[in-house]
Design a protein around this motif. Structure first.
Motif, short mmCIF file in Angstrom:
data_model
loop_
_atom_site.label_atom_id
_atom_site.label_comp_id
_atom_site.label_asym_id
_atom_site.label_seq_id
_atom_site.Cartn_x
_atom_site.Cartn_y
_atom_site.Cartn_z
N ILE A 44 0.87 -1.24 -0.12
CA ILE A 44 -0.07 0.09 0.00
C ILE A 44 0.81 1.28 -0.08
CG2 ILE A 44 -1.56 1.33 1.57
CD1 ILE A 44 -2.88 -1.08 2.31
N SER A 45 2.06 1.34 0.93
CA SER A 45 2.80 2.35 0.78
C SER A 45 3.42 2.61 -0.61
CB SER A 45 3.90 2.17 1.88
OG SER A 45 4.92 3.36 1.90
N VAL A 48 0.78 4.05 -2.94
CA VAL A 48 0.71 5.51 -2.74
C VAL A 48 1.79 6.42 -2.98
CG1 VAL A 48 0.23 7.15 -0.91
CG2 VAL A 48 -0.99 4.96 -0.95
#
Length: 58
Positions: A44-45, A48
């Motif tokens: 997810i990091s 993003v």
């Protein structure tokens, strides 16, 4: 979070060597869950940061 997953893994290995099968299984399962949560948060990091258009600082 990865640190805690490794700590649980070491506890599971030590408990398994000493013959505490129930504790070893529980600690190994907990380590597995923490590791997969870590992987999900990492992905997810990365997504993003990729969407924001910023690269890693060198």
């Amino acid at each position: 979070m990865l640190y805690w997953a490794l700590v649980c893994l070491v506890i599971a290995i030590v408990a398994g060597v000493l013959g505490f099968g129930g504790i070893a299984g529980t600690a190994a399962g907990f380590a597995k869950v923490l590791f997969f949560i870590f992987l999900i948060l990492l992905v997810i990091s990365l997504v993003v940061n990729f969407m924001k258009g910023r690269g890693p600082k060198i």
